[in-house]
Scaffold this motif. Structure first.
Motif, PDB file in Angstrom:
ATOM      1  N   THR A  65      61.205  50.948  14.499  1.00 13.27           N
ATOM      2  CA  THR A  65      60.051  50.260  15.095  1.00 13.27           C
ATOM      3  C   THR A  65      60.540  48.956  15.724  1.00 13.27           C
ATOM      4  N   ALA A  66      59.597  48.178  16.222  1.00 12.87           N
ATOM      5  CA  ALA A  66      59.958  46.880  16.794  1.00 12.87           C
ATOM      6  C   ALA A  66      60.043  45.794  15.723  1.00 12.87           C
ATOM      7  N   GLY A  67      59.844  46.175  14.473  1.00 11.00           N
ATOM      8  CA  GLY A  67      59.927  45.168  13.410  1.00 11.00           C
ATOM      9  C   GLY A  67      59.033  45.556  12.247  1.00 11.00           C
ATOM     10  N   ALA A  68      59.042  44.726  11.233  1.00 11.96           N
ATOM     11  CA  ALA A  68      58.265  45.035  10.041  1.00 11.96           C
ATOM     12  C   ALA A  68      56.763  44.863  10.287  1.00 11.96           C
ATOM     13  N   VAL A 193      58.225  55.042  -3.755  1.00 13.33           N
ATOM     14  CA  VAL A 193      57.326  54.547  -2.702  1.00 13.33           C
ATOM     15  C   VAL A 193      57.141  55.644  -1.662  1.00 13.33           C
ATOM     16  N   ASP A 194      55.989  55.657  -1.026  1.00 13.36           N
ATOM     17  CA  ASP A 194      55.762  56.604   0.065  1.00 13.36           C
ATOM     18  C   ASP A 194      56.188  56.001   1.390  1.00 13.36           C
ATOM     19  N   PHE A 195      55.956  54.694   1.527  1.00 12.15           N
ATOM     20  CA  PHE A 195      56.273  54.004   2.778  1.00 12.15           C
ATOM     21  C   PHE A 195      56.931  52.667   2.457  1.00 12.15           C
ATOM     22  N   LEU A 196      57.857  52.276   3.335  1.00 12.25           N
ATOM     23  CA  LEU A 196      58.542  51.003   3.126  1.00 12.25           C
ATOM     24  C   LEU A 196      58.806  50.389   4.505  1.00 12.25           C
ATOM     25  N   SER A 197      58.594  49.084   4.619  1.00 13.36           N
ATOM     26  CA  SER A 197      58.857  48.408   5.901  1.00 13.36           C
ATOM     27  C   SER A 197      60.025  47.457   5.750  1.00 13.36           C
ATOM     28  N   MET A 198      60.800  47.333   6.801  1.00 10.60           N
ATOM     29  CA  MET A 198      61.845  46.312   6.807  1.00 10.60           C
ATOM     30  C   MET A 198      62.085  45.805   8.218  1.00 10.60           C
ATOM     31  N   SER A 199      62.780  44.684   8.287  1.00 13.19           N
ATOM     32  CA  SER A 199      62.997  44.033   9.566  1.00 13.19           C
ATOM     33  C   SER A 199      64.481  43.791   9.779  1.00 13.19           C
ATOM     34  N   GLY A 200      64.936  43.920  11.010  1.00 16.58           N
ATOM     35  CA  GLY A 200      66.362  43.724  11.288  1.00 16.58           C
ATOM     36  C   GLY A 200      66.805  42.276  11.209  1.00 16.58           C
ATOM     37  N   HIS A 201      65.971  41.380  11.730  1.00 19.20           N
ATOM     38  CA  HIS A 201      66.468  40.015  11.902  1.00 19.20           C
ATOM     39  C   HIS A 201      66.513  39.203  10.616  1.00 19.20           C
ATOM     40  N   LYS A 202      66.085  39.802   9.498  1.00 18.79           N
ATOM     41  CA  LYS A 202      66.264  39.116   8.220  1.00 18.79           C
ATOM     42  C   LYS A 202      67.578  39.534   7.570  1.00 18.79           C
ATOM     43  N   ILE A 203      68.226  40.546   8.148  1.00 15.69           N
ATOM     44  CA  ILE A 203      69.508  40.987   7.567  1.00 15.69           C
ATOM     45  C   ILE A 203      70.615  40.914   8.614  1.00 15.69           C
ATOM     46  N   TYR A 204      70.562  39.874   9.429  1.00 16.94           N
ATOM     47  CA  TYR A 204      71.655  39.555  10.356  1.00 16.94           C
ATOM     48  C   TYR A 204      71.768  40.507  11.543  1.00 16.94           C
ATOM     49  N   ALA A 205      70.677  41.222  11.852  1.00 20.85           N
ATOM     50  CA  ALA A 205      70.579  42.004  13.082  1.00 20.85           C
ATOM     51  C   ALA A 205      69.671  41.202  14.024  1.00 20.85           C
ATOM     52  N   LYS A 207      66.376  40.178  16.514  1.00 18.36           N
ATOM     53  CA  LYS A 207      64.916  40.324  16.463  1.00 18.36           C
ATOM     54  C   LYS A 207      64.492  41.553  17.267  1.00 18.36           C
ATOM     55  N   GLY A 208      63.310  42.065  16.941  1.00 13.68           N
ATOM     56  CA  GLY A 208      62.736  43.123  17.778  1.00 13.68           C
ATOM     57  C   GLY A 208      63.082  44.527  17.321  1.00 13.68           C
ATOM     58  N   VAL A 209      63.645  44.655  16.125  1.00 16.34           N
ATOM     59  CA  VAL A 209      63.895  46.002  15.614  1.00 16.34           C
ATOM     60  C   VAL A 209      63.631  46.008  14.110  1.00 16.34           C
ATOM     61  N   GLY A 210      63.047  47.089  13.650  1.00 20.05           N
ATOM     62  CA  GLY A 210      62.751  47.220  12.227  1.00 20.05           C
ATOM     63  C   GLY A 210      62.647  48.691  11.877  1.00 20.05           C
ATOM     64  N   ILE A 211      62.253  48.933  10.648  1.00 22.42           N
ATOM     65  CA  ILE A 211      62.223  50.314  10.168  1.00 22.42           C
ATOM     66  C   ILE A 211      60.960  50.558   9.363  1.00 22.42           C
TER      67      ILE A 211
END
Lengths: 385, 215
Positions: A65-68, A193-205, A207-211
């Motif tokens: 995705t584009a982020g969390a 968990v059934d669903f989980l969100s995460m963000s790239g730019h909090k782990i040194y990737a 901005k603008g991408v997540g899962i």
């Protein structure tokens, strides 16, 4: 510059930066059949496998995705959308009162559409009690969403217990894991968990991408963005190719560094708190000290206002954040710290230090001194004694 | 990080980083002629101003604050404004408005203006305190309704009076319309008394209130 705002965002990991540079000229559309397209497709799928390996899940369960915030929106809005949960015409969601705004404000919006929301209150330590979540369950509960780690005070929520009880009751469970990923090992074969969100730019990737992780066999979700068949039609739009490739690398690096980071950063955080407490009285550490993520320290410096501290530390070249009302442009201080059932002063006086893999011991020494100087100066001009 | 991207003017930054006229000795030792005190830590803003008066002018002003950068910057500026050129006359100092301070500062970000309105109020409180202590109560403007009731949201007695004139008949309605007392809550009792007072004043009489009775 001393950057202690890693919970807001992180700098690029050097390996991620390398990867981005390598990838910059790969402009092919991963949906194209030809060679340039296939080349990028292969890299995206490689990234997906990296992520799946990291979480011990299957690549088909990973949606880029584009982020969390987008991932959170997708799950919450699916609760009332046309195709999914509403088949059973149930409309109640359980969450906590310290979630990220991308959850809380999305739920406020859903309340306008007749969804009912229970916000379970955290205790004074900033922890959700699973028993209270269970007590809030109703026959029409369609979703439980509780964050893994709070972004302001770093408290780690009992997500395993809540996930287990959600499963017991047959209710889908979602966790916003932005501040946990890369810091706490997450094994999705074990964590129910059934669903989980995460963000790239909090782990040194970047901005603008997540899962968004969506477990196989979990309830269908309704895409927030419809269009092409990308991400198995669950997230339309041509992929953020460079961001996804970078995120794969960031996740791989997180896997390699997780243990070491925990030890190294955790020791620095403890040194910071010890140093500040040694030099200054009347400091309050917010959040249950035994249940916090190792890189966040949220401290209230009594009798001085947070924004003043932040700006004076900024003058010293130290970047932090605050829960004071003045930083938000409203009159309300941080709802997270207010939720700890403390005096509003505590929230107005709070500063969040969030450390990262690039923080050094010298940074911490300099910060302790600058904090001492700043808080002493501001206390001298405070009418509260 | 030199702060170039802040929305604060250079003047605000100068006064924030190097505030002028802070009271850094014991309050008693300073022997102020008048003291003014507004705000509360619960609202995140609190201001205390101390003045010395000579020949009806502000000979000296010192201050303390629990406040953000614009509160500090604007009060420091205020202290310079009232003490320069031999000190401002009390009557003129009474009339200082937040706009005058903001202009001297070269502007403030719009969402920070509420943080800058405590200084002039605390100063008026200090002048009021001085006039009272020196037996000059008669000089306090009789129609002074500018007294702030809700420090958090900057609601004055006159604002409450106007709300009553516009039809507010009880505290709950006043709170719904103005959010008064919703931040720290310390003004609620005073606000209730004032609502009742003005409702009594305007609506007890048939001429004002028509057939509707207060309730």
């Amino acid at each position: 510059m001393i950057y202690l705002d890693n919970s807001a965002t992180t700098p690029l990991h050097p390996a991620v930066r390398e990867k981005i540079i390598e990838t910059l000229d790969l402009f092919g559309n991963p949906s194209s059949m030809h060679a340039p397209g296939r080349q990028v497709r292969a890299l995206i799928e490689k990234s997906r496998r990296e992520v799946a390996d990291f979480f011990n899940c299957s690549p088909e369960e990973i949606i880029f995705t584009a982020g969390a915030s987008e991932a959170n929106n997708t799950i919450l809005k699916s609760a009332i959308s046309c195709c999914a949960f509403c088949n059973e015409s149930r409309g109640h969601i359980i969450t906590s009162n310290i979630e990220h705004p991308s959850v809380l404000n999305t739920l406020k919006c859903l309340e306008q559409q007749n969804v009912e929301v229970t916000r379970v209150k955290v205790n004074k330590g900033g922890i959700v009690d699973p028993a209270e979540v269970e007590a809030a369950i109703r026959p029409d509960t369609v979703l439980i969403s509780v964050m893994y780690v709070n972004n302001e005070i770093g408290t780690i929520q009992p997500v395993e217990a809540i996930a287990a009880l959600a499963r017991k009751h047959g209710i889908p469970f979602h966790s916003d894991a932005v501040q946990a990923v890369g810091k706490i090992p997450i094994d999705l074969q074990k964590l129910p968990v059934d669903f989980l969100s995460m963000s790239g730019h909090k782990i040194y990737a970047p901005k603008g991408v997540g899962i968004l992780f969506k477990r196989k066999g979990s309830k269908n979700i309704c895409p927030l963005i419809t269009g092409g068949h990308q991400e198995r039609s669950l997230r339309a739009g041509t992929e953020n190719t460079i961001g996804i490739i970078a995120l794969g690398e960031a996740v791989r690096q997180a896997g390699l560094e997780m243990e070491e980071n925990k030890k190294y950063i955790g020791a620095l955080r403890d040194k910071l708190e010890k140093g500040i407490r040694k030099k200054l009285d009347h400091v309050v550490i917010n959040g249950d000290p035994g249940k916090r993520i190792y890189n966040i320290s949220n401290i209230s410096f009594m009798n001085v206002e947070g924004e003043s501290i932040l700006l004076r530390l900024d003058m010293h070249g130290i970047a932090v954040s605050t829960g004071s009302a003045c930083s938000t442009g409203s009159l309300e201080p941080s709802y997270v710290i207010t939720a700890l059932d403390v005096d509003p002063e505590i929230a107005h006086s709070s500063i969040r230090f969030s450390l990262g893999r690039e923080t050094t011991e010298a940074d911490i020494d300099a910060t302790i001194n600058a904090v001492y100087e700043t808080v002493s100066f501001l206390r001298k001009m405070s009418p509260i004694r | 990080m030199d702060g170039t991207n802040w929305n604060y003017s250079d003047k605000v930054k100068e006064h924030f980083f190097h505030p002028k006229n802070i009271l850094d000795i014991d309050e008693k030792e300073y022997q102020a002629d008048g003291v003014g005190y507004v705000g509360s830590p619960a609202c995140g803003d609190m201001m205390k101003i101390f003045i010395k008066v000579r020949d009806d002018r502000i000979a000296d002003m010192k201050w303390q604050t629990f406040g953000c950068a614009s509160a500090i910057g604007s009060t420091s500026m205020l202290s310079v404004m009232v003490t320069r050129n031999g000190g401002m006359k009390l009557d003129d100092a009474w009339k200082i408005t937040p706009e005058m301070i903001i202009n001297e500062l070269g502007g403030l970000p719009a969402n920070k203006i509420h943080c800058s309105v405590l200084g002039d109020k605390a100063l008026r409180q200090a002048i009021r305190d001085y006039l009272t202590k020196s037996g000059q109560e008669a000089r306090i403007p009789k129609d002074d309704k500018s007294r702030v009731i809700c420090n958090c949201l900057n609601i004055t007695e006159d604002d409450i009076r106007m709300e009553v004139l516009e039809g507010v008949k009880d505290f709950n309605t006043l709170q719904e319309r103005t959010k008064i007392g919703t931040v720290c809550g310390s003004c609620i009792d005073t606000a209730k008394t004032l609502v009742n007072f003005y409702v009594g004043k305007y609506y007890a009489d048939e001429v004002y209130g028509g057939k509707e009775k207060k309730g």
